[in-house]
Design an enzyme around this catalytic site. Structure first.
Site, PDB file in Angstrom:
ATOM      1  N   GLU A  46       0.860  -1.191   0.000  1.00  0.00           N
ATOM      2  CA  GLU A  46       0.000   0.000   0.000  1.00  0.00           C
ATOM      3  C   GLU A  46       0.895   1.239   0.000  1.00  0.00           C
ATOM      4  O   GLU A  46       1.982   1.232   0.596  1.00  0.00           O
ATOM      5  CB  GLU A  46      -0.850  -0.015   1.270  1.00  0.00           C
ATOM      6  CG  GLU A  46      -1.631   1.252   1.559  1.00  0.00           C
ATOM      7  CD  GLU A  46      -2.268   1.244   2.962  1.00  0.00           C
ATOM      8  OE1 GLU A  46      -1.712   0.621   3.881  1.00  0.00           O
ATOM      9  OE2 GLU A  46      -3.349   1.871   3.083  1.00  0.00           O
ATOM     10  N   ASN A 106      -7.044   6.170  -1.711  1.00  0.00           N
ATOM     11  CA  ASN A 106      -5.933   5.262  -1.426  1.00  0.00           C
ATOM     12  C   ASN A 106      -6.099   4.108  -2.406  1.00  0.00           C
ATOM     13  O   ASN A 106      -7.025   3.300  -2.248  1.00  0.00           O
ATOM     14  CB  ASN A 106      -6.015   4.779   0.031  1.00  0.00           C
ATOM     15  CG  ASN A 106      -4.810   3.991   0.471  1.00  0.00           C
ATOM     16  OD1 ASN A 106      -4.079   3.466  -0.370  1.00  0.00           O
ATOM     17  ND2 ASN A 106      -4.605   3.897   1.773  1.00  0.00           N
ATOM     18  N   LYS A 123      -9.377   1.927  -1.941  1.00  0.00           N
ATOM     19  CA  LYS A 123      -9.574   1.366  -0.603  1.00  0.00           C
ATOM     20  C   LYS A 123     -10.933   1.748  -0.010  1.00  0.00           C
ATOM     21  O   LYS A 123     -11.269   2.936   0.097  1.00  0.00           O
ATOM     22  CB  LYS A 123      -8.464   1.859   0.325  1.00  0.00           C
ATOM     23  CG  LYS A 123      -8.453   1.239   1.720  1.00  0.00           C
ATOM     24  CD  LYS A 123      -7.215   1.737   2.458  1.00  0.00           C
ATOM     25  CE  LYS A 123      -7.103   1.139   3.843  1.00  0.00           C
ATOM     26  NZ  LYS A 123      -5.844   1.632   4.522  1.00  0.00           N
ATOM     27  N   GLU A 142      -6.345   8.662   7.740  1.00  0.00           N
ATOM     28  CA  GLU A 142      -6.838   8.210   6.440  1.00  0.00           C
ATOM     29  C   GLU A 142      -8.240   8.727   6.161  1.00  0.00           C
ATOM     30  O   GLU A 142      -8.576   9.030   5.007  1.00  0.00           O
ATOM     31  CB  GLU A 142      -6.800   6.675   6.365  1.00  0.00           C
ATOM     32  CG  GLU A 142      -5.388   6.114   6.320  1.00  0.00           C
ATOM     33  CD  GLU A 142      -5.354   4.662   5.917  1.00  0.00           C
ATOM     34  OE1 GLU A 142      -4.923   3.839   6.720  1.00  0.00           O
ATOM     35  OE2 GLU A 142      -5.778   4.338   4.792  1.00  0.00           O
ATOM     36  N   CYS A 168      -4.803  -3.045   2.827  1.00  0.00           N
ATOM     37  CA  CYS A 168      -4.520  -2.906   4.243  1.00  0.00           C
ATOM     38  C   CYS A 168      -5.695  -3.220   5.175  1.00  0.00           C
ATOM     39  O   CYS A 168      -6.026  -4.371   5.385  1.00  0.00           O
ATOM     40  CB  CYS A 168      -3.977  -1.515   4.524  1.00  0.00           C
ATOM     41  SG  CYS A 168      -3.044  -1.487   6.066  1.00  0.00           S
ATOM     42  N   ASN A 193       0.250  -1.000   5.223  1.00  0.00           N
ATOM     43  CA  ASN A 193       1.146  -0.217   6.094  1.00  0.00           C
ATOM     44  C   ASN A 193       0.488  -0.267   7.466  1.00  0.00           C
ATOM     45  O   ASN A 193      -0.508   0.440   7.699  1.00  0.00           O
ATOM     46  CB  ASN A 193       1.225   1.250   5.679  1.00  0.00           C
ATOM     47  CG  ASN A 193       1.963   1.535   4.381  1.00  0.00           C
ATOM     48  OD1 ASN A 193       2.513   2.615   4.211  1.00  0.00           O
ATOM     49  ND2 ASN A 193       1.950   0.622   3.436  1.00  0.00           N
TER      50      ASN A 193
HETATM   51  N1  ING Z   1      -3.369   0.416   8.659  1.00  0.00           N
HETATM   52  C1  ING Z   1      -3.814  -0.384   9.716  1.00  0.00           C
HETATM   53  C2  ING Z   1      -4.378  -1.743   9.303  1.00  0.00           C
HETATM   54  O1  ING Z   1      -5.564  -1.980   9.187  1.00  0.00           O
HETATM   55  C3  ING Z   1      -5.019  -0.587  11.800  1.00  0.00           C
HETATM   56  C4  ING Z   1      -4.733   0.321  10.648  1.00  0.00           C
HETATM   57  C5  ING Z   1      -4.010  -1.249  12.464  1.00  0.00           C
HETATM   58  C6  ING Z   1      -6.308  -0.791  12.164  1.00  0.00           C
HETATM   59  C7  ING Z   1      -4.306  -2.116  13.536  1.00  0.00           C
HETATM   60  C8  ING Z   1      -6.627  -1.634  13.236  1.00  0.00           C
HETATM   61  C9  ING Z   1      -5.603  -2.294  13.912  1.00  0.00           C
HETATM   62  O2  ING Z   1      -3.534  -2.627   9.161  1.00  0.00           O
HETATM   63  C10 ING Z   1      -3.991   0.787   7.505  1.00  0.00           C
HETATM   64  N2  ING Z   1      -3.280   1.564   6.670  1.00  0.00           N
HETATM   65  O3  ING Z   1      -5.140   0.459   7.237  1.00  0.00           O
END
Ligand code: ING
Length: 308
Positions: A46, A106, A123, A142, A168, A193
């Site tokens: 991503e 995205n 996304k 985001e 992601c 990411n």
């Molecule tokens: N990053 C993270 C993901 O879904 C996240 C945000 C991390 C949400 C951990 C919940 C828990 O992997 C992106 N860019 O979506």
């Protein structure tokens, strides 16, 4: 049926100061290595061209727009498309898309082995928040910088294989995989990411995050009898750690290849897409087994409603 050596091209950290040209040079090195090892599809993360800029609060949209691409191929990425065509390798990567209408997405694209873009995905599931959050150890904006994707979950027949894309946070939502599973998907590419720590719950460390990433990717693959390739941008970006853990998963949910570092790293797997057929014609023969008359809540209701 088709066999294909697929490469996951994990990227290490991209710092705010790193130019697109520097990043594309790293992507080209991974592409050349993948081709030399027989890969005909290379999957990048991503937002592969820049640092994960949604971690930064930027009130000035002129600054925000510097992280976006207004055309694809862009000047900086054209060498990547041209080299991929020379090598006969399809590629998929994520980037921040600014449309001619001024919309911010995205986005991820996929090419065929002639370097032609055959698919685009925007996304759908955007995590994070819109306004600056003083309670967070770092921001995750985001929802501020991107619109929810407006293209839905589509698939394309690429080199004889039914392929789809997600990005992601999408990988955490079973609806993502099932929408493509209902179209017969055999390979889903998912760049990510993922911060190594939780900006709201400091106790959650990267072991739990890596577990949840695997769990999401493996269950999506198994429950839809599809290969899934999850590829990280990893490492420490301007002091902010991102998890690695890139994996290639087969239609039974088994991990075929896993990244060991948080650097630029190639993982490869020889994928026989005939392996999708057994699951799709037995336990996950959707036509025979699903009972859609009981699933209406999934699309008619967004949040939880407790009535008991
Ligand atoms: N990053 C993270 C993901 O879904 C996240 C945000 C991390 C949400 C951990 C919940 C828990 O992997 C992106 N860019 O979506």
């Amino acid at each position: 049926m088709t066999r294909m050596i697929i490469a996951g091209a994990q990227l290490g950290a991209i710092q705010k100061a790193d130019s697109r040209d520097v990043v594309v040079a790293r992507m080209l090195a991974l592409l050349n290595e993948a081709a030399s090892r027989g890969a005909t599809l290379v999957v990048y993360p991503e937002l592969a061209l820049t640092t994960f800029f949604p971690r930064w609060y930027m009130p000035d949209w002129n600054e925000v727009d510097t992280w976006f691409e207004t055309e694809m191929p862009s000047r900086a990425t054209l060498p990547l498309f041209e080299r991929a065509r020379e090598l006969g390798v399809a590629i998929s990567f994520g980037y921040a898309e600014l449309t001619p209408e001024g919309q911010h997405f995205n986005t991820s694209i996929m090419t065929n082995r002639k370097g032609e873009i055959i698919g685009k995905y925007r996304k759908v599931h955007l995590p994070g928040h819109v306004e600056y959050d003083t309670e967070r150890a770092f921001q995750h904006m985001e929802k501020r910088y991107f619109l929810p994707g407006d293209l839905g979950f589509n698939v394309w027949r690429n080199e004889g294989v039914i392929m789809g894309m997600a990005i992601c946070n999408d990988r955490r939502w079973p609806e993502t995989y099932r929408c493509m599973g209902l179209q017969g998907v055999e390979l889903i590419t998912i760049g990510y990411n993922t911060p190594a720590v939780n900006s709201q719950m400091s106790a959650e460390g990267q072991e739990k995050r890596l577990f949840h990433s695997d769990l999401s990717l493996q269950s999506g693959a198994y429950q839809n009898a599809s290969f899934v390739v999850g590829v990280a941008k990893a490492g420490v970006e301007d002091g902010h750690p991102l998890i690695g853990g890139s994996i290639i998963v087969d239609p039974d949910g088994f991990v075929l290849a896993r990244a060991e570092t948080e650097e630029d790293e190639l993982i490869l797997a020889d994928c026989d897409f005939a392996k999708c057929a057994f699951g799709k014609t037995t336990i996950f023969d959707f036509e025979r087994h699903r009972r859609v008359e009981h699933y209406g809540r999934i699309t008619s209701q967004t949040g939880v409603i407790i009535e008991v």
